[in-house]
Design an enzyme around this catalytic site. Structure first.
Site, mmCIF file in Angstrom:
data_model
loop_
_atom_site.group_PDB
_atom_site.id
_atom_site.type_symbol
_atom_site.label_atom_id
_atom_site.label_comp_id
_atom_site.label_asym_id
_atom_site.label_seq_id
_atom_site.Cartn_x
_atom_site.Cartn_y
_atom_site.Cartn_z
ATOM 1 N N TYR A 1 0.836 -1.203 0.000
ATOM 2 C CA TYR A 1 0.000 0.000 0.000
ATOM 3 C C TYR A 1 0.877 1.261 0.000
ATOM 4 C CZ TYR A 1 -3.123 3.648 1.660
ATOM 5 O OH TYR A 1 -3.812 4.824 1.796
ATOM 6 N N GLU B 1 -11.800 5.200 4.666
ATOM 7 C CA GLU B 1 -11.252 6.065 5.723
ATOM 8 C C GLU B 1 -12.270 6.224 6.852
ATOM 9 O OE1 GLU B 1 -8.276 7.119 6.279
ATOM 10 O OE2 GLU B 1 -7.303 6.862 4.342
ATOM 11 N N TRP C 1 -5.329 1.489 10.119
ATOM 12 C CA TRP C 1 -5.520 1.391 8.680
ATOM 13 C C TRP C 1 -5.270 -0.022 8.163
ATOM 14 C CZ3 TRP C 1 -8.333 3.252 5.200
ATOM 15 C CH2 TRP C 1 -8.003 3.253 3.849
#
Length: 191
Positions: free
Chosen positions: A20, A42, A50
């Site tokens: 990522y 988000e 995350w």
């Protein structure tokens, strides 16, 4: 083979996180569907880390019709209840409901603006902001710009779009390049 490139301090040794960071984070996105996907993810991340969301990203795509806002905006109670028992996503009632609400608000934005991309990128005058942070401690969690984005999104009916979420979103979709200056991606993203 040992990868000894310097990365941002928040990156762990998890291959999903590394991929990522190295391929997506901070790269400008102008695709409406992908911008909507990141906004939903988000929001889902609120109160979690995350990596938890990244590990479930494919499940989210499956559960939410690849983030097709028109389909999501029309989810009925049966679909909502199906999502509540889907162990592949975060089963938080408010977050699931906010995804449906946000899809409806997203479609309203599309009617008002030419695209969601045009709407969302206006907060940085259409071009990425490149910061010059030397340490993770210097990186803010929100700014005047994320405050303005949050306020505007809320006014339009979006949920789970507080200023901190908006700042993380701006970083994720490349509106803000917050790769540290010693990170090998800093110059690549800046180009």
């Amino acid at each position: 083979m040992n990868d000894c490139r310097t990365r941002c301090a928040w990156v762990t040794d998890d291959p999903i996180y590394i991929h990522y960071h190295d391929n997506e984070w901070g790269v400008p996105i102008y695709d409406d569907r992908l911008l909507f996907e990141f906004l939903i993810l988000e929001g889902a991340q609120a109160g979690l880390n995350w990596l938890t969301i990244l590990k479930r990203r494919e499940n989210y795509r499956l559960a939410f019709d690849n983030f097709n806002a028109e389909k999501i905006a029309n989810y009925d109670e049966n679909k909502y209840n199906e999502l509540l028992v889907n162990s592949g996503i975060i089963r938080n009632r408010l977050k699931i409901q906010s995804t449906i609400t946000n899809a409806q608000s997203y479609l309203t934005v599309l009617r008002e603006f030419r695209s969601f991309s045009d709407y969302i990128w206006q907060f940085v005058d259409g071009k990425p902001i490149h910061n010059n942070w030397k340490s993770h401690a210097q990186v803010p969690t929100n700014t005047v710009l994320s405050d303005a984005m949050s306020k505007n999104l809320k006014k339009r009916g979006f949920k789970f779009v507080g200023s901190t979420i908006c700042y993380a979103y701006m970083q994720a979709v490349g509106m803000i390049n917050d790769h540290l200056t010693d990170c090998y991606r800093y110059k690549e993203v800046r180009r």
